[in-house]
Design an enzyme around this catalytic site. Structure first.
Site, PDB file in Angstrom:
ATOM      1  N   MET A  11       0.947  -1.116   0.010  1.00  0.00           N
ATOM      2  CA  MET A  11       0.053   0.168  -0.044  1.00  0.00           C
ATOM      3  C   MET A  11       0.986   1.376  -0.053  1.00  0.00           C
ATOM      4  O   MET A  11       1.831   1.214   0.834  1.00  0.00           O
ATOM      5  CB  MET A  11      -0.709  -0.085   1.267  1.00  0.00           C
ATOM      6  CG  MET A  11      -1.782  -0.860   1.287  1.00  0.00           C
ATOM      7  SD  MET A  11      -3.372  -0.986   0.199  1.00  0.00           S
ATOM      8  CE  MET A  11      -4.115   0.671   0.799  1.00  0.00           C
ATOM      9  N   LYS A  15       1.982   2.587  -6.716  1.00  0.00           N
ATOM     10  CA  LYS A  15       1.661   1.851  -7.881  1.00  0.00           C
ATOM     11  C   LYS A  15       0.858   2.406  -8.885  1.00  0.00           C
ATOM     12  O   LYS A  15       0.877   2.307 -10.179  1.00  0.00           O
ATOM     13  CB  LYS A  15       0.853   0.639  -7.326  1.00  0.00           C
ATOM     14  CG  LYS A  15       1.808  -0.255  -6.457  1.00  0.00           C
ATOM     15  CD  LYS A  15       1.002  -1.705  -6.090  1.00  0.00           C
ATOM     16  CE  LYS A  15      -0.431  -1.312  -5.239  1.00  0.00           C
ATOM     17  NZ  LYS A  15      -0.105  -0.414  -4.131  1.00  0.00           N
ATOM     18  N   ASP A  95      -4.919  -1.220 -13.281  1.00  0.00           N
ATOM     19  CA  ASP A  95      -4.540  -0.978 -12.053  1.00  0.00           C
ATOM     20  C   ASP A  95      -5.225  -2.067 -11.046  1.00  0.00           C
ATOM     21  O   ASP A  95      -6.523  -2.434 -11.385  1.00  0.00           O
ATOM     22  CB  ASP A  95      -4.941   0.586 -11.671  1.00  0.00           C
ATOM     23  CG  ASP A  95      -4.341   1.140 -10.427  1.00  0.00           C
ATOM     24  OD1 ASP A  95      -3.263   0.660 -10.228  1.00  0.00           O
ATOM     25  OD2 ASP A  95      -4.820   1.988  -9.782  1.00  0.00           O
ATOM     26  N   GLU A  96      -4.812  -2.128  -9.691  1.00  0.00           N
ATOM     27  CA  GLU A  96      -5.562  -2.729  -8.713  1.00  0.00           C
ATOM     28  C   GLU A  96      -5.786  -4.347  -9.360  1.00  0.00           C
ATOM     29  O   GLU A  96      -7.007  -4.888  -9.166  1.00  0.00           O
ATOM     30  CB  GLU A  96      -7.031  -2.349  -8.329  1.00  0.00           C
ATOM     31  CG  GLU A  96      -6.768  -0.935  -7.757  1.00  0.00           C
ATOM     32  CD  GLU A  96      -5.913  -0.545  -6.408  1.00  0.00           C
ATOM     33  OE1 GLU A  96      -5.738  -1.700  -5.980  1.00  0.00           O
ATOM     34  OE2 GLU A  96      -5.834   0.548  -5.958  1.00  0.00           O
ATOM     35  N   CYS A  97      -4.845  -4.919  -9.946  1.00  0.00           N
ATOM     36  CA  CYS A  97      -4.847  -6.057 -10.674  1.00  0.00           C
ATOM     37  C   CYS A  97      -4.884  -7.251  -9.743  1.00  0.00           C
ATOM     38  O   CYS A  97      -5.330  -8.400 -10.209  1.00  0.00           O
ATOM     39  CB  CYS A  97      -3.618  -6.352 -11.544  1.00  0.00           C
ATOM     40  SG  CYS A  97      -2.206  -6.455 -10.740  1.00  0.00           S
TER      41      CYS A  97
END
Ligand SMILES: [Zn+2]
Length: 202
Positions: A11, A15, A95-97
């Site tokens: 976190m 990213k 994103d957020e894969c």
């Protein structure tokens, strides 16, 4: 043949900023980017003037962009082929894969391998109990390129755990794997600090 990339971090490791800068770099060179995001993380979505939901990829440092949302039951290859029949797609950025399903990661691998379109996935390695997310697990298994986006714990060591915090800021270790939240709900920590805060109830 193109590659499937997995760029993972804890976190607050920038990213999303990395994903958006990568998108900018591709677009600056005239490439068409398909920016996508699984629908589990909808904290930045909003409704437009017609009442339609708009999905946004948003970084803490202020970068943001509108993305296409991917449902859990959706076939990415079919969606990609439909899109590509109407408009060029040179690269896919997700994103957020970590919230993709394993099947969807397999579909991305197929797109990279057989449709000659690079797929770049940005996301978390593991959840607040240090277990792999389904999408991340499959990416570790089949991605062509795996890169860590490093960030530091408050103590200065590398952050590897995504600690979940309760409303009093204490580390919690019980609960559902997916609980969407921002900076107040999660903190990237090194293993030692994470264990220490659990033991001391901090
Ligand atoms: Zn630490």
């Amino acid at each position: 043949m193109s590659k499937l990339y997995f760029k993972f971090g804890a976190m607050a490791s920038s990213k999303t900023a990395n994903a958006l800068m990568t998108r900018f770099n591709y677009e600056e060179k005239g490439n068409h980017v398909w920016l996508i995001k699984p629908d589990l993380d909808n904290r930045d979505d909003y409704l437009d003037e017609n009442g339609n939901r708009v999905t946004v990829v948003k970084s803490r440092i202020g970068l943001s962009a509108v993305a296409d949302v991917i449902r859990q039951d959706e076939n990415l290859l079919e969606r990609f082929e439909t899109l590509r029949a109407a408009a060029p797609v040179d690269v896919i950025i997700c994103d957020e894969c970590q919230f993709l399903t394993g099947e969807q990661v397999d579909q991305m691998k197929y797109i990279a391998e057989y449709c000659d379109t690079p797929v770049l996935c940005f996301g978390l390695r593991s959840d607040f109990q240090t277990k792999l997310f389904p999408g991340s697990q499959r990416l570790f298994e089949i991605a062509d390129s795996i890169t860590e986006i490093k960030s530091v714990c408050r103590c200065g060591k590398k952050a590897i755990v995504n600690a979940r915090l309760n409303e009093r800021g204490q580390v919690i270790t019980e609960g559902e794997q997916v609980c969407i939240g921002g900076n107040d709900k999660y903190e990237g920590m090194c293993w030692g600090c994470w264990q220490d805060r659990i033991k001391r109830g901090l």
